[in-house]
Structure formats: structure tokens, C-alpha cells
Design a protein around this motif. Structure first.
Motif, PDB file in Angstrom:
ATOM      1  N   ALA A 278       3.566  -3.557   1.498  1.00  0.00           N
ATOM      2  CA  ALA A 278       4.911  -4.142   0.525  1.00  0.00           C
ATOM      3  C   ALA A 278       5.152  -3.405   0.000  1.00  0.00           C
ATOM      4  O   ALA A 278       6.374  -3.730  -0.915  1.00  0.00           O
ATOM      5  N   VAL A 279       4.089  -2.265  -0.557  1.00  0.00           N
ATOM      6  CA  VAL A 279       4.910  -1.324  -1.606  1.00  0.00           C
ATOM      7  C   VAL A 279       6.073  -0.554  -0.677  1.00  0.00           C
ATOM      8  O   VAL A 279       7.040   0.020  -2.273  1.00  0.00           O
ATOM      9  N   VAL A 280       6.199   0.323  -0.187  1.00  0.00           N
ATOM     10  CA  VAL A 280       6.761   1.359   0.846  1.00  0.00           C
ATOM     11  C   VAL A 280       7.893   0.707   1.014  1.00  0.00           C
ATOM     12  O   VAL A 280       9.135   0.936   1.387  1.00  0.00           O
ATOM     13  N   VAL A 281       8.134  -0.797   1.668  1.00  0.00           N
ATOM     14  CA  VAL A 281       8.752  -1.587   1.986  1.00  0.00           C
ATOM     15  C   VAL A 281      10.292  -2.065   0.790  1.00  0.00           C
ATOM     16  O   VAL A 281      11.324  -1.646   0.183  1.00  0.00           O
ATOM     17  N   ARG A 282       9.020  -2.367  -0.164  1.00  0.00           N
ATOM     18  CA  ARG A 282      10.122  -2.581  -1.432  1.00  0.00           C
ATOM     19  C   ARG A 282      10.931  -0.757  -2.451  1.00  0.00           C
ATOM     20  O   ARG A 282      11.974  -1.160  -2.535  1.00  0.00           O
ATOM     21  N   THR A 283       9.995  -0.020  -1.855  1.00  0.00           N
ATOM     22  CA  THR A 283      10.590   1.190  -2.686  1.00  0.00           C
ATOM     23  C   THR A 283      12.119   1.666  -1.415  1.00  0.00           C
ATOM     24  O   THR A 283      12.554   2.233  -2.231  1.00  0.00           O
ATOM     25  N   ALA A 284      11.485   1.040  -0.134  1.00  0.00           N
ATOM     26  CA  ALA A 284      13.199   1.580   0.550  1.00  0.00           C
ATOM     27  C   ALA A 284      14.394   1.046   0.572  1.00  0.00           C
ATOM     28  O   ALA A 284      15.018   1.021   0.070  1.00  0.00           O
ATOM     29  N   MET A 285      13.422  -0.278  -0.063  1.00  0.00           N
ATOM     30  CA  MET A 285      14.930  -1.009  -0.176  1.00  0.00           C
ATOM     31  C   MET A 285      15.269  -0.924  -1.197  1.00  0.00           C
ATOM     32  O   MET A 285      16.733  -0.958  -2.047  1.00  0.00           O
ATOM     33  N   GLY A 286      15.166  -0.557  -2.390  1.00  0.00           N
ATOM     34  CA  GLY A 286      15.504   0.211  -3.969  1.00  0.00           C
ATOM     35  C   GLY A 286      16.498   1.331  -3.943  1.00  0.00           C
ATOM     36  O   GLY A 286      16.961   0.779  -4.278  1.00  0.00           O
ATOM     37  N   TRP A 287      16.000   1.812  -2.922  1.00  0.00           N
ATOM     38  CA  TRP A 287      16.278   3.193  -2.726  1.00  0.00           C
ATOM     39  C   TRP A 287      17.537   3.363  -1.761  1.00  0.00           C
ATOM     40  O   TRP A 287      19.177   3.548  -2.073  1.00  0.00           O
ATOM     41  N   CYS A 288      17.517   1.863  -0.921  1.00  0.00           N
ATOM     42  CA  CYS A 288      18.848   1.802  -0.072  1.00  0.00           C
ATOM     43  C   CYS A 288      19.614   0.704  -1.202  1.00  0.00           C
ATOM     44  O   CYS A 288      20.726   0.609  -0.567  1.00  0.00           O
ATOM     45  N   LYS A 289      19.282   0.298  -1.816  1.00  0.00           N
ATOM     46  CA  LYS A 289      20.925   0.070  -2.845  1.00  0.00           C
ATOM     47  C   LYS A 289      21.419   0.986  -3.520  1.00  0.00           C
ATOM     48  O   LYS A 289      22.410   0.472  -3.888  1.00  0.00           O
ATOM     49  N   SER A 290      20.988   1.919  -3.585  1.00  0.00           N
ATOM     50  CA  SER A 290      21.824   2.746  -4.181  1.00  0.00           C
ATOM     51  C   SER A 290      23.051   3.091  -3.206  1.00  0.00           C
ATOM     52  O   SER A 290      23.546   4.103  -3.300  1.00  0.00           O
ATOM     53  N   GLY A 291      23.091   2.763  -2.012  1.00  0.00           N
ATOM     54  CA  GLY A 291      24.417   3.122  -0.822  1.00  0.00           C
ATOM     55  C   GLY A 291      24.011   3.923  -0.274  1.00  0.00           C
ATOM     56  O   GLY A 291      24.575   4.481   0.665  1.00  0.00           O
TER      57      GLY A 291
END
Length: 943
Positions: A278-291
Motif C-alpha cells: 500500500a505504501v509503495v503504490v501510494r508513493t508511486a501514484m503521488g509521483w505520477c501526479k506530477s506528470g
């Protein structure tokens, strides 16, 4: 008369159902289910600890420090499994979303000029993706086909199927899932993610891959199938947690669905692994939010937030909800039976013809799926947009792909256009690709694309109000589109953006800091674009330089606005030139079938689950989609591509659930009833009726919808659907496991076992055994003449009485024959009075690699002199195998065998005497504590 027709219908249904092959009939027809299609045989795992001399000597040399290190490595591996599975899920989702984005972008762009060309491009892209998937599976990793859950369930049940946990299976599963899901087939990637997590765990447990020289000595710690089983359990939970962003659901899935043996220490590590995912997925999605992830947005990971849906329910609604459970049980059981029939037919007649037929089959299914998903929406008449009502919150249905950055490619073809007195504003969104894009211009949209817009057309020639676009220092941009479609976009430094679309509903877009609006504009500059002859678009962005672009004849017209000027193009918001049937050109209309068919499955489910969208879909469209997608899911399941059934099951269930919701809304006429809530209950009911999961599925549905208020309703439909489905057949995974020749031991023994004894189960078979000191030639002869994997070892006392001293495994005998270091010339056993036995082997030499075929007797070459030598089997046998009396009921033997994860049990006659009796107090002794200090009354035995 009516009762006669009803009775005839029931008899006809029973007759049709009886003609479908059941699991027992398939088992009889297959003949040798224990043999896989590739010719290899499944083999039981040794979850029992082989406490031979080598093992005891190795354990004696280990101290407390090593035990602490051993436990620490288990937790470290749980961490690595979570990280690895999380990154694999992120990679798959980013790849699938980007391929889907490019596919829809190319299709929509080409449709502007040629519908046929766009149709051909759409089919071609799907064919290329699906062909890459089936080619990888057939040529590189055959074990990666299907969901993999039946095989993993069999592994944790004690059955080792060759090839399912190899490194090439992991690679084939990852890239095969990208091709099959990105190619638009009626399957999902959630089941394959469970298999991927198990592969990662298995590879870590055995220290890497030997074939591809990816091994590390530091990882080769776990040398028993029991430890590897625990790691694979962590991998299964991690796969579900990554697929659904549901860590608690992953733990419960591993506990309820796949494991046969559980303990509290394993629960902690599984929970830890799911939390890491859950932590890895959430971190990756936060990184993807920057485009940074291309077209990837929130759509890649399943999360359908319906917390704003129906808040309460009445007692009268329980009846239609129970009906949803019954429908789910019936359709789920029928799905299991049809897929069983299709898979059996494929294995018997189709797949025996070779890999070329498998490739052709998958490509034909891809072609049919593409034609249906593209063509059916064209045959559907458009529906009027619902009236806007601020109090009810009803909004116009959202277009396909509204989540995920590739939505900009969809909206780039939609022109929101209003006229008033010769003035107008054209507004479009360009692609969010880095470094520029198509349509509205080269802005890089940062942040998660969360556009809640509507697929409505504004009035031709209607509305009032001029339009201006003003950008100052990149802070704000406002577009007034009149009453027909007022739109305000406020781009602030904090990343907020709001659009009000008037009658068609509201729209909100989150753009991160430093986000820029669409259009080729720069701070302090103006941009003028000429899209076609006689059409121009001017944006006033302040003072400064200007930028002009000419797209030439045949180019697409993105916007048409002049400050105080006139607009030369008249287009509806949902209109695409030359394709008026698909997108609807009339006032406030939309194509409801296209929102779920011509779309990614994740976004289609969001549309079906959407709250406060009354009558968003017509009953005709939902029935059409239900019949077609149900048929496609049945036909696609079992093909030679990685395939999961979670998402297709959710789509099928949510479709008939929404149909029931439409009926409830019309019948009860209450404003607080939401069709999206019934769609959720329908999805849960179909999954419960097909997969027969209850607790884990209930928690997963709550986690992915973020609505705890629906928990009692989900529990209700799951219980009903499972009960109805169990009346017809077994669950999907159990049926498929049996079809694949995986002999699962279910949690409950059959009733007829109570009437049989252990001796009767042996069927008077002749027992093949070895003496303690055996001739090498005899060992080779016995191993070649039968396929048993375990043999009793018998020694004789001085009085000549035969005595069973232990159990020797076939794999251990092969290691001894291969090494030859334990051969001796004397037929006498080793005399322990001369000292301890010499240790010539490491215990790890007897460990078989996971999911490999192991060693065969035909691969061992022995000379004539070797065959005349002898082997003393005493140091290598298991001296304490499990033994049961011959008159023990088969039910007790079954429970003992399954709960302990055994591979062999000795059946012996009644013992002549008792040397002791172990009670609870004998098992509660602490270290350095005398048994007499334990105060627990024991039962006395009188002679």
C-alpha cells in the motif's frame, strides 16, 4: 396453463444444465488429470520437516543468534516481496494506461477525417497488443497463461505444478498481462497480479533463478517447502493488495481463498507485506501526479470512490437487493459451468493442435471484441442529457476515459462553442504529454487528472455572452461560454481548478503548482492559430510577442474565437466532424452505450458506479452490454493469455445491478435511492456467485469503494449469491483447478469418508520398501519400475522381526545416486560405536528447487561397478513419520493430512503395547523448567 409453461421451462433448463459437463464427468473423460498438458506430472510438496540425521546435526550447530537472524530474514523478505509486487503492479498499470491512452488518442484523431481508417487503426492496435501477449505465452512462458490463482492455490494446498513459479513465468505474466489487458480483451489484470506476487516470493525464497544465473548466496536461507510456502502466501496477499489497493482485503484473501494452513506468526508477516504494498503504490501514484507517467492517472489502480452515493436504505429495498444476490448466484454458477465447458473443449480439441492455433484463436477473439466495442455504440440512438438540478446533484453522464491523463486526447476533439451576436469562444484541452501535445497546445498538465465533466452538446447558435481568455503571469484563465455552457477555469498556484459547465453539470480539474492552461500561450504573449481556411482562433494573453500556427487544409479545428469578432465554425460539444452518429450532434445528447463499451474497463466501472446519475443508462443499452460482455468473458477465459476475472465479474455484476436499481427507482420513486449503489451490490453478488468468496470479497469491495455504510448490504448479497451458487457447482477456482489436474484437498472431507477406514483406502496395495542397507542396483531397479515418491525403510532386529525405522524420499535417493559419495562395499550398516556418522552432504543438497521438474533416474549414469555397491539409508531417512492405525476413519486421516500439510502417512496394525501417554501438561513445559511444576491435573490410567 401458466403453471404448465413454467414447469416445462424448469424441466428444459434442468435438461440443458445436465448436458453441460460437470467436474466429475470431466475428470472421467480426461482420464489422467494428474498429467499436465505439457506431459509433466504434478508432485506433492514436503511441508513436513524431514528430521533425518543431517537435519539434526545442522540444527544442533545453530544457536540463538542464528535463530534471531533466521526470523529477521523472514521479515526482510516480507519487505522485499511487498516492494517488488508493488513496483510490478505500478509498472503494469502505467503500461496499460499508456497503451490505452495512445490507442484512444490515435483512434479519435483519425476518426475526424475517416471513420473507417480510425476503425482499422483501433483493431490493428488491439491485435498487435494481444498478439504480443499470446506470443510471449506460447513461445516463452506457457505456465503464465490464465489467472494463475488455481495453480497457486494448489501450491499452498501441497501440490507443486512444474513451471508456475519460475522466473520466465514471472516475466511472461507481467508483459503478457500488459498486452492482453491493454488490447481490450474481456479480462483483467488482478488475478495475474496474485500470480506475480507469488513468483516474486518464490524466487526470493530459493535465492533467485539458476537457469538465468540470477542467484545470490545471501538469499539462499530457506531450504524447506514450509518456509517457501509462507513466503508465497505473503506474495498472494501482496498481489491482491496491489491490484485493489486493499491491504486488509489481501490478507483476508490469502486466509480465506488460497491457503490451507495458517498461524498467527504468518498473519503478522502477511499483514506487514500488504502494508508495504500500500505504501509503495501510494508513493508511486503521488509521483505520477506530477506528470511523470505519461497518460497514467488514477484510473490505473482500481479505486471507485462512491462515498457520496446513497447514504441510507429502507427495509423495502432489502427485497430487490436479495434478488440481486439470487441473480448473482445463478449467473455466477452458469459462468463457472460455461467456462468449464469451454476450457475442456479447448484442451480436448483445439489446443492439442499446437501453438499456432492458440495464437489464431486469441487474435480472432481480439478482432471480435474490437468490432463489438467499436460498432455497437454506433447502432445505439443518443439519449437526452438529464435536466440540471442543483439540489439533486444530477449531472450529465461522463465521457469515456475521464480518469487518467489520456482523457485530454478525448476532449481535444470536443469543442464547446457558443454564439451570441457574432462573438464566440472555442475551448479545447490538449494532450498532457511532456513537451507539448495535440489540439489545444503544448501544456504539460501536472497532477492527477480528475475531470468530472459531462458528455453533453451545447446549443447550436444558442446561449449568450462573449468570451475572453486572459492569462496574467500564468495565474488564472477564465472562459465565459454563455448560458448554454458556462465554463470557468481558475488555475491557481496551489493547483486548484474549477469549471462550471452550466446545464451540463459541473467539472473540476486539479492542476498542480505551475500548471499552465491549454493553448500555445506564454506569459506575456499572445497566440493566434489558423486551423482551416476561413477559421481562425485568437487568444489574448496580455502584451508581448505572438505565436501563430497553421494546421493546413484538412487539419482539425480546435477552437475558434475572436475578441469581439465572429465565429466561423458551429459545432456541438459532443460533435466530431463526419461522425455524428457516434457522438451525437443534437442538443444535449450523449451515447450511453459508448461510455461503457468504447472505454477501458476501469473507467467503464466508474461510470456504472457513478452516484446521483439517475437514468444515465437505458435498459436496452445495459441489457445489450450485459449479454455481449458476458459472452465475451466466457469465450475469452481459458485462452493462452494471462487473464483475471475480477474486473470482468465486476462489470457484469454492476450492469444487472444497475438494471435492478433502475427498476427500484421507478417503483419506489424515492430521491434517496441511487442506481450506482445497486451496481456495486450487483458486482459483489456476481463475484460471490462465481468465486464463492465472502469475507475477503466483502472487505475488498468496501476498500475500493470507500463506503463503509454499504457493508451490511454487501454482506447480504454475498451470503445469498454464495448459497445459490453452491447449490449448482463449486467455485470458479476449484473447478478450474480440477480441470487442470490439480488434486486439491478441500477444507471439508466428503461425507462417505466417515464410513471408510485407512486400511480400506490403501486398497490392498503392495508396499514397496527398502532395507536399511540396500544394493545400488536394487535402488535403480525400484525407482525405474514405479513412480512412488516415498518408500518405507525396514530393518530387522536380532530376533528377525521386521521393524519400520523411517521413510526415505525418492528425491533423496536420486541425490545419493548422483553424488556416489555414500556408496560402500560392505552390506553391513555403519557401527555408531566407532564414532559419529561422517557428514558428507549439506542439507541444502536435498532441497528441490521450487516449481522445477527435479531430477530423473534416467539422467543418472552409473557404471557396472557402481551398481554392485551398497548404501546405508539410516542417515538420510525420516525416522519419525506420521503413523495411523489401520482402523482409523478416513475422515480423521483426511483432516490430519490436510491440516499438517503431509505427503505420506504410514498405516500400521494395532500397536501391541503403550509406552507412554502425552497430555497437555507435557506440551506446556518452558525451557529449563521441570514438568512437575506445571499444575495441570492429568487423568490416571489404571491397569
Amino acid at each position: 396453463m401458466l403453471s404448465n409453461h413454467l414447469q416445462n421451462g424448469i424441466e428444459t433448463a434442468r435438461l440443458v444444465w445436465s448436458r453441460l459437463p460437470t467436474s466429475e464427468e470431466v475428470e472421467i473423460d480426461q482420464g489422467s488429470f494428474r498429467r499436465k498438458s505439457d506431459g509433466s506430472r504434478v508432485e506433492s510438496l514436503d511441508y513436513e520437516v524431514i528430521e533425518n540425521y543431517e537435519y539434526r546435526e545442522e540444527q544442533a550447530q545453530r544457536g540463538r543468534l542464528y535463530v534471531g537472524y533466521y526470523v529477521g530474514v523472514k521479515w526482510f523478505f516480507a519487505l522485499l516481496i511487498g516492494v517488488g509486487t508493488g513496483f510490478a503492479a505500478v509498472f503494469i498499470n502505467i503500461a496499460v494506461e499508456n497503451f490505452a491512452g495512445w490507442k484512444f488518442a490515435a483512434t479519435f484523431a483519425i476518426i475526424q477525417n475517416s471513420y473507417l481508417a480510425g476503425f482499422m487503426v483501433y483493431i490493428l492496435i488491439n491485435l498487435v497488443l494481444v498478439f504480443s501477449s499470446v506470443f510471449i505465452i506460447t513461445q516463452f512462458a506457457p505456465a503464465a497463461a490464465g489467472s494463475g490463482i488455481p495453480e497457486i492455490k494448489g501450491y499452498l494446498n501441497g501440490v507443486d505444478t512444474p513451471g508456475i513459479l519460475l522466473f520466465r513465468t514471472l516475466i511472461g505474466k507481467i508483459f503478457g498481462s500488459i498486452g492482453s489487458v491493454g488490447g481490450g480483451l474481456a479480462l483483467g489484470k488482478e488475478g495475474p497480479l496474485v500470480h506475480i506476487g507469488a513468483c516474486i516470493a518464490s524466487l526470493l525464497g530459493q535465492g533467485g533463478s539458476t537457469k538465468y544465473h540470477l542467484r545470490s548466496r545471501w538469499l539462499q536461507v530457506f531450504k524447506s517447502d514450509r518456509d517457501r510456502r509462507d513466503l508465497v502466501t505473503c506474495g498472494c496477499a501482496a498481489g491482491v493488495a496491489a491490484a485493489f489497493r486493499a491491504p486488509v482485503g489481501g490478507v483476508l484473501f490469502a486466509l480465506e481463498e488460497v491457503t490451507s494452513w495458517w498461524r498467527s506468526q504468518l498473519m503478522w508477516r502477511v499483514f506487514f507485506t500488504s502494508a508495504i504494498v500500500a505504501v509503495v503504490v501510494r508513493t508511486a501514484m503521488g509521483w505520477c501526479k506530477s506528470g511523470n507517467c505519461g497518460h497514467f492517472g488514477s484510473g490505473g489502480f482500481i479505486i471507485w470512490d462512491i462515498s457520496g452515493g446513497q447514504e441510507d436504505y429502507s427495509f423495502a429495498e432489502l427485497l430487490p437487493m436479495a434478488v440481486i444476490g439470487v441473480i448473482g448466484g445463478l449467473l455466477g454458477a452458469l459462468f463457472n459451468q460455461l467456462t468449464l465447458y469451454m476450457t475442456y473443449w479447448r484442451r480436448q480439441y483445439l489446443h492439442k493442435k499446437g501453438n499456432r492455433v492458440k495464437i489464431i484463436e486469441v487474435c480472432l477473439i481480439s478482432l471480435i471484441t474490437s468490432v463489438i466495442s467499436f460498432g455497437l455504440p454506433l447502432l445505439r440512438n443518443c439519449s437526452p442529457c438529464p435536466e440540471s438540478n442543483a439540489s439533486s446533484g444530477i449531472e450529465c453522464p461522463r465521457p469515456p476515459g475521464m480518469y487518467g491523463n489520456y482523457v485530454n486526447f478525448v476532449l481535444v476533439l470536443s469543442i464547446w462553442h457558443v454564439r451570441e451576436g457574432g462573438s464566440g469562444i472555442g475551448l479545447a484541452w490538449g494532450s498532457s504529454r511532456s513537451g507539448g501535445g495535440s489540439g489545444g497546445g503544448g501544456s504539460k498538465v501536472k497532477g492527477e487528472s480528475r475531470i468530472r465533466s459531462t458528455w453533453c452538446s451545447s446549443r447550436r447558435g444558442g446561449g449568450s455572452g462573449g468570451g475572453t481568455t486572459d492569462t496574467t503571469d500564468g495565474d488564472s484563465s477564465t472562459n465565459n461560454l454563455g448560458t448554454g455552457g458556462i465554463s470557468t477555469i481558475d488555475l491557481r498556484a496551489d493547483g486548484s481548478s474549477t469549471r462550471d459547465s452550466g446545464a451540463c453539470g459541473s467539472s473540476t480539474r486539479d492542476l498542480g503548482a505551475d500548471d499552465s492552461s491549454t493553448g500555445d500561450s506564454r506569459v506575456g504573449g499572445s497566440s493566434t492559430r489558423d486551423s482551416r481556411a476561413g477559421e481562425s482562433s485568437t487568444r489574448d494573453s496580455g502584451t508581448g510577442g505572438s505565436s501563430t500556427r497553421d494546421s493546413g487544409a484538412g487539419g482539425s479545428s480546435i477552437g475558434d474565437s475572436r475578441t469581439g469578432g465572429s465565429s466561423t465554425r458551429d459545432s456541438g460539444a459532443c460533435e466530431i466532424p463526419g461522425d455524428e452518429t457516434f457522438y451525437c450532434a443534437k442538443d444535449k445528447e450523449y451515447n450511453d452505450l459508448a461510455t461503457i463499451f468504447f472505454n477501458t474497463q476501469d473507467d467503464a466501472i466508474r461510470n456504472l458506479f457513478s452516484a446521483k446519475t439517475f437514468h444515465e443508462y437505458s435498459a436496452q443499452s445495459l441489457l445489450t452490454f450485459l449479454v455481449m460482455f458476458y459472452t465475451l468473458a466466457v469465450v475469452t477465459f481459458g485462452t493462452a493469455v494471462p487473464a483475471g476475472q475480477f474486473v470482468p465479474g465486476i462489470m457484469i455484476g454492476s450492469t444487472y445491478g444497475r438494471l435492478v436499481g433502475m427498476f427500484v427507482v421507478n417503483f419506489y420513486k424515492k430521491l434517496n435511492i441511487d442506481e450506482g449503489t445497486y451496481a456495486l451490490l450487483g458486482a459483489a453478488s456476481f463475484l460471490g456467485g462465481s468465486m464463492r468468496m465472502t469475507v475477503s470479497l466483502c472487505v475488498i469491495m468496501v476498500e475500493i469503494t470507500n463506503n463503509l455504510k454499504l457493508l451490511p448490504l454487501i454482506m447480504l448479497v454475498l451470503l445469498i449469491s454464495k448459497a445459490v451458487g453452491d447449490a449448482f457447482n463449486e467455485g470458479l477456482y476449484e473447478e478450474q483447478a480440477r480441470l487442470r489436474g490439480i488434486p486439491l484437498l478441500e477444507s471439508k472431507p466428503k461425507y462417505h469418508m466417515r464410513k471408510r477406514t485407512a486400511k480400506e483406502a490403501c486398497r490392498n496395495q503392495k508396499v514397496v520398501y527398502f532395507p536399511r542397507v540396500v544394493k545400488v542396483e536394487d535402488v535403480v531397479s525400484i525407482l525405474r519400475s514405479n513412480k512412488h515418491n516415498g518408500f518405507p525403510v525396514v530393518d530387522h532386529t536380532r530376533s528377525g522381526e521386521a521393524l519400520v525405522i523411517g521413510l526415505i524420499l525418492r528425491s533423496h535417493l536420486l541425490v545419493l545416486l548422483q553424488s556416489k559419495v555414500d556408496f560402500q562395499h560392505s552390506p553391513l550398516p555403519f557401527d555408531p560405536r566407532g564414532g559419529s556418522l561422517p557428514i558428507r552432504h549439506n542439507f541444502s543438497e536435498f532441497v528441490k528447487p521450487v516449481s522445477s521438474k527435479g531430477m530423473f533416474i534416467e539422467e543418472i549414469h552409473l557404471s557396472s561397478d557402481d551398481l554392485e555397491m551398497y548404501i546405508d539409508l539410516a542417515p538420510f531417512l525420516n525416522p519419525s513419520p506420521y503413523i495411523v492405525p489401520e482402523d482409523m476413519s478416513l475422515t480423521k486421516v483426511y483432516n490430519l493430512f490436510r491440516q499438517l500439510g503431509l505427503r505420506h502417512i504410514f498405516v500400521v496394525p494395532r500397536a501391541s503395547h503403550v509406552i507412554g501417554l502425552i497430555t497437555r501438561k507435557d506440551l506446556l513445559i518452558e525451557e529449563n523448567e521441570d514438568s512437575a511444576t506445571v499444575e495441570l491435573q492429568s487423568t490416571s490410567v489404571r491397569s
